[in-house]
Design a protein around this motif. Sequence first.
Motif, PDB file in Angstrom:
ATOM      1  N   UNK A   8     -28.116 -27.947 -49.713  1.00 31.49           N
ATOM      2  CA  UNK A   8     -27.400 -28.579 -50.829  1.00 31.49           C
ATOM      3  C   UNK A   8     -26.128 -29.294 -50.176  1.00 31.49           C
ATOM      4  N   UNK A   9     -25.398 -29.938 -50.813  1.00 37.34           N
ATOM      5  CA  UNK A   9     -24.077 -30.502 -50.536  1.00 37.34           C
ATOM      6  C   UNK A   9     -23.047 -30.352 -51.456  1.00 37.34           C
ATOM      7  N   UNK A  10     -21.689 -30.134 -51.069  1.00 39.43           N
ATOM      8  CA  UNK A  10     -20.501 -30.128 -51.857  1.00 39.43           C
ATOM      9  C   UNK A  10     -19.729 -30.829 -50.992  1.00 39.43           C
ATOM     10  N   UNK A  11     -18.417 -31.033 -51.771  1.00 36.68           N
ATOM     11  CA  UNK A  11     -17.198 -31.826 -51.288  1.00 36.68           C
ATOM     12  C   UNK A  11     -15.992 -30.555 -51.532  1.00 36.68           C
ATOM     13  N   UNK A  12     -15.444 -30.483 -50.529  1.00 36.39           N
ATOM     14  CA  UNK A  12     -14.146 -29.814 -50.502  1.00 36.39           C
ATOM     15  C   UNK A  12     -13.089 -30.513 -51.488  1.00 36.39           C
ATOM     16  N   UNK A  13     -12.247 -29.552 -51.857  1.00 32.82           N
ATOM     17  CA  UNK A  13     -10.970 -30.201 -52.328  1.00 32.82           C
ATOM     18  C   UNK A  13      -9.659 -29.892 -51.901  1.00 32.82           C
ATOM     19  N   UNK A  14      -8.667 -30.891 -51.550  1.00 33.55           N
ATOM     20  CA  UNK A  14      -7.439 -30.412 -50.566  1.00 33.55           C
ATOM     21  C   UNK A  14      -6.842 -29.325 -51.425  1.00 33.55           C
ATOM     22  N   UNK A  60     -22.182 -27.149 -42.700  1.00 31.34           N
ATOM     23  CA  UNK A  60     -21.549 -28.074 -41.471  1.00 31.34           C
ATOM     24  C   UNK A  60     -20.900 -29.295 -42.418  1.00 31.34           C
ATOM     25  N   UNK A  61     -20.198 -29.873 -41.667  1.00 34.55           N
ATOM     26  CA  UNK A  61     -19.501 -31.079 -42.400  1.00 34.55           C
ATOM     27  C   UNK A  61     -20.219 -32.309 -42.074  1.00 34.55           C
ATOM     28  N   UNK A  62     -20.627 -32.956 -42.929  1.00 38.08           N
ATOM     29  CA  UNK A  62     -21.608 -34.284 -42.821  1.00 38.08           C
ATOM     30  C   UNK A  62     -20.954 -35.240 -41.947  1.00 38.08           C
ATOM     31  N   UNK A  63     -21.404 -36.124 -41.412  1.00 39.60           N
ATOM     32  CA  UNK A  63     -21.289 -37.444 -40.951  1.00 39.60           C
ATOM     33  C   UNK A  63     -20.018 -37.390 -39.965  1.00 39.60           C
ATOM     34  N   UNK A  80     -20.850 -28.950 -34.844  1.00 38.53           N
ATOM     35  CA  UNK A  80     -21.927 -28.101 -35.346  1.00 38.53           C
ATOM     36  C   UNK A  80     -21.310 -27.481 -36.486  1.00 38.53           C
ATOM     37  N   UNK A  81     -22.420 -26.550 -36.865  1.00 40.82           N
ATOM     38  CA  UNK A  81     -22.022 -25.607 -38.056  1.00 40.82           C
ATOM     39  C   UNK A  81     -20.683 -24.795 -37.627  1.00 40.82           C
ATOM     40  N   UNK A  82     -20.115 -24.565 -39.124  1.00 44.61           N
ATOM     41  CA  UNK A  82     -18.817 -23.820 -38.990  1.00 44.61           C
ATOM     42  C   UNK A  82     -19.394 -22.461 -38.485  1.00 44.61           C
ATOM     43  N   UNK A  83     -18.144 -21.836 -37.962  1.00 42.34           N
ATOM     44  CA  UNK A  83     -18.202 -20.275 -37.480  1.00 42.34           C
ATOM     45  C   UNK A  83     -18.489 -19.405 -38.703  1.00 42.34           C
ATOM     46  N   UNK A 139     -10.629 -34.066 -48.585  1.00 45.32           N
ATOM     47  CA  UNK A 139     -12.142 -34.144 -49.060  1.00 45.32           C
ATOM     48  C   UNK A 139     -12.866 -34.257 -47.871  1.00 45.32           C
ATOM     49  N   UNK A 140     -13.764 -33.201 -47.809  1.00 47.69           N
ATOM     50  CA  UNK A 140     -14.719 -33.223 -46.818  1.00 47.69           C
ATOM     51  C   UNK A 140     -16.245 -32.933 -47.561  1.00 47.69           C
TER      52      UNK A 140
END
Length: 211
Positions: A54-60, A78-81, A86-89, A127-128
């Motif tokens: 699934x996907x979600x966007x971060x909020x500053x 992981x962050x898209x695009x 690679x994936x976050x630790x 926003x990521x």
Amino acid sequence: MSSTLTQLLAAVRLQGKYDSNDVGLTDAHITSFINLALDEISTFHDWPWLYTESTFNTVAGTTDYTPTTGWTKTHWIAEDNTVGRGPLSVINPRDAREMLATTSTGRPSAYTYVGHTLRLVPDPDAVYAMTHAHQTVEPALSSGSDTALIPAEYDNLIIWITLRLVASRRGETSLISQAESEGHRMLRNIRDNVRGSIEVSPIRTRKDLGF
């Protein structure tokens, strides 16, 4: 996907020799036991059919995020695009707290669990777009055409676990024993079929499921 709910109901009645006119065991009763059986199956293994992204966007300025409905376990975030990332630790909550206390805001590089919340660190500065790979749960079946995510070739596992639950409620000791035996055998075979499909360690182990 599995057979339809209507087909599963018929199979449970046929295997258990339950009359459709039995007012003590209506279709609604069996449906509730089928859904309980699916819930149990979901906990036995990291089944590949329950893996999703699934996907979600971060909020500053926001570190904590509630995963999508049905989330039970994270495989990676992981962050898209973003080429070359690679994936976050994965870190523990204490280390996350220390990083948030000492690191300025920026692009998320790690995550941890805080109850049923995912915490990203450092504190996002923008926003990521993130992808969250995780295990989900079987959807509850309600209408006759509904199907579970489990493949149809494993329908008998649903049926035998359902029969164990029904027989336990009705005190049918002979059927309980048969259902436990068949369920254990089928579960072992299915685990062998999917072994290694998702090579991650389980977060928790349950020992109260009967087989």
